[in-house]
Motif scaffolding. Structure first.
Motif, PDB file in Angstrom:
ATOM      1  N   TRP A   1      12.204  11.382 -11.934  1.00  0.00           N
ATOM      2  CA  TRP A   1      13.616  11.446 -11.700  1.00  0.00           C
ATOM      3  C   TRP A   1      13.927   9.972 -11.338  1.00  0.00           C
ATOM      4  CZ3 TRP A   1      15.173  11.267  -6.350  1.00  0.00           C
ATOM      5  CH2 TRP A   1      14.015  10.998  -5.510  1.00  0.00           C
ATOM      6  N   ARG A   2      15.245   9.840 -11.405  1.00  0.00           N
ATOM      7  CA  ARG A   2      15.974   8.433 -10.920  1.00  0.00           C
ATOM      8  C   ARG A   2      17.336   9.008 -10.515  1.00  0.00           C
ATOM      9  NH1 ARG A   2      19.389   6.110 -14.356  1.00  0.00           N
ATOM     10  NH2 ARG A   2      18.993   4.191 -13.618  1.00  0.00           N
ATOM     11  N   GLN A   3      17.945   8.014  -9.464  1.00  0.00           N
ATOM     12  CA  GLN A   3      19.048   8.363  -8.671  1.00  0.00           C
ATOM     13  C   GLN A   3      20.029   7.207  -8.656  1.00  0.00           C
ATOM     14  OE1 GLN A   3      19.033   9.601  -4.465  1.00  0.00           O
ATOM     15  NE2 GLN A   3      16.869   8.619  -4.588  1.00  0.00           N
ATOM     16  N   THR A   4      21.532   7.653  -8.429  1.00  0.00           N
ATOM     17  CA  THR A   4      22.342   6.838  -7.955  1.00  0.00           C
ATOM     18  C   THR A   4      22.921   7.478  -6.618  1.00  0.00           C
ATOM     19  OG1 THR A   4      24.115   7.546  -9.213  1.00  0.00           O
ATOM     20  CG2 THR A   4      22.842   5.901 -10.456  1.00  0.00           C
ATOM     21  N   LEU A   5      23.877   6.566  -5.886  1.00  0.00           N
ATOM     22  CA  LEU A   5      24.406   7.251  -4.863  1.00  0.00           C
ATOM     23  C   LEU A   5      25.293   8.653  -5.437  1.00  0.00           C
ATOM     24  CD1 LEU A   5      25.650   4.254  -2.670  1.00  0.00           C
ATOM     25  CD2 LEU A   5      24.014   6.185  -2.076  1.00  0.00           C
TER      26      LEU A   5
ATOM     27  N   ALA B   1       0.777  -1.202   0.156  1.00  0.00           N
ATOM     28  CA  ALA B   1       0.001  -0.157   0.043  1.00  0.00           C
ATOM     29  C   ALA B   1       1.060   1.298  -0.076  1.00  0.00           C
ATOM     30  CB  ALA B   1      -0.817   0.105   1.233  1.00  0.00           C
ATOM     31  N   GLN B   2       2.049   1.428   0.771  1.00  0.00           N
ATOM     32  CA  GLN B   2       2.858   2.426   0.884  1.00  0.00           C
ATOM     33  C   GLN B   2       3.741   2.502  -0.400  1.00  0.00           C
ATOM     34  OE1 GLN B   2       5.492   2.277   4.146  1.00  0.00           O
ATOM     35  NE2 GLN B   2       6.571   4.262   3.410  1.00  0.00           N
ATOM     36  N   LYS B   3       3.995   1.481  -1.090  1.00  0.00           N
ATOM     37  CA  LYS B   3       4.584   1.709  -2.260  1.00  0.00           C
ATOM     38  C   LYS B   3       3.802   2.109  -3.505  1.00  0.00           C
ATOM     39  CE  LYS B   3       7.205  -1.273  -5.937  1.00  0.00           C
ATOM     40  NZ  LYS B   3       7.745  -0.341  -6.472  1.00  0.00           N
TER      41      LYS B   3
ATOM     42  N   GLU C   1      15.542  11.797  -0.556  1.00  0.00           N
ATOM     43  CA  GLU C   1      13.932  11.513  -0.587  1.00  0.00           C
ATOM     44  C   GLU C   1      13.150  11.959  -1.660  1.00  0.00           C
ATOM     45  OE1 GLU C   1      13.708  13.074   3.484  1.00  0.00           O
ATOM     46  OE2 GLU C   1      13.741  10.897   4.336  1.00  0.00           O
ATOM     47  N   ASN C   2      13.475  13.052  -1.959  1.00  0.00           N
ATOM     48  CA  ASN C   2      12.847  13.913  -2.957  1.00  0.00           C
ATOM     49  C   ASN C   2      14.050  14.778  -3.755  1.00  0.00           C
ATOM     50  OD1 ASN C   2      13.084  15.955  -1.064  1.00  0.00           O
ATOM     51  ND2 ASN C   2      10.888  15.715  -0.451  1.00  0.00           N
TER      52      ASN C   2
ATOM     53  N   THR D   1      13.509   5.998   1.462  1.00  0.00           N
ATOM     54  CA  THR D   1      14.917   5.417   0.919  1.00  0.00           C
ATOM     55  C   THR D   1      15.489   4.090   1.249  1.00  0.00           C
ATOM     56  OG1 THR D   1      15.902   6.719   2.835  1.00  0.00           O
ATOM     57  CG2 THR D   1      15.590   7.901   0.526  1.00  0.00           C
ATOM     58  N   LYS D   2      14.713   3.759   2.397  1.00  0.00           N
ATOM     59  CA  LYS D   2      15.204   2.274   3.009  1.00  0.00           C
ATOM     60  C   LYS D   2      14.867   1.311   1.844  1.00  0.00           C
ATOM     61  CE  LYS D   2      14.039   3.669   7.739  1.00  0.00           C
ATOM     62  NZ  LYS D   2      13.348   4.522   7.489  1.00  0.00           N
TER      63      LYS D   2
END
Length: 183
Positions: free
Chosen positions: A28-32, A12-14, A107-108, A118-119
């Motif tokens: 948007w997408r991210q790497t470290l 539900a959260q997803k 987180e955004n 982010t977990k």
């Protein structure tokens, strides 16, 4: 929570998170190391039609003379000199933001946008393989510690301390450890 309740809650959260992200005027997408933002613009848009500002903690993307498509305080600081933007096929603005802190997930993009959990981020294995040994070890430790925390289990540092303590106890059977407290 039971594992089944946790699964329903996480699903539900997803779904909520995906719905919130879908409503943003960008993807948007991210790497470290970096964050890539894709912003749709009217077909035929050229660089001279845009106003793009990238600052250490601020971003603005707008069509000249119109309200900003995206504007706000960035979630974290960026390396301005290493961040870029371009137009793809005259219909998308691609913004590449180089992170200052390359050990954290965002987180955004802008602080006014809904946050992601982010977990739950699973880095692509191919990208993990590209990291140098020390960075990769740190990322794997962070991922292990996040999984342990999610399961309410001790993190890697606590486990290591427990092993050292057990080894010491085994080397000194003559000592009484019944009142020893472990933190």
């Amino acid at each position: 929570m039971t594992p089944e309740e946790r699964e329903v809650h996480d699903k539900a959260q997803k779904e909520r998170e995906e719905a919130e992200q879908a409503e943003l005027p960008y993807k948007w997408r991210q790497t470290l190391q970096d964050v890539d933002v894709t912003i749709p613009v009217p077909k035929g848009t050229r660089g001279r039609d845009l106003q793009v500002e990238l600052k250490k903690k601020h971003i603005k993307v707008a069509l000249k003379g119109q309200p900003a498509i995206m504007e706000g305080e960035l979630c974290k600081e960026i390396k301005v000199d290493d961040s870029t933007w371009t137009i793809d096929n005259q219909e998308e603005v691609l913004v590449h933001l180089e992170k200052v802190n390359q050990m954290t997930w965002w987180e955004n993009v802008v602080t006014s946008a809904p946050k992601i959990d982010t977990k739950k981020i699973q880095p692509e294995n191919s990208k993990l393989d590209e990291l140098d040994g020390e960075t990769r070890a740190m990322v794997e430790k962070m991922m292990f510690d996040q999984r342990q925390k999610a399961m309410n289990q001790p993190d890697s540092d606590t486990l290591r301390k427990q092993q050292v303590f057990e080894s010491f106890k085994n080397q000194h059977p003559e000592m009484d450890f019944s009142k020893a407290q472990f933190q």
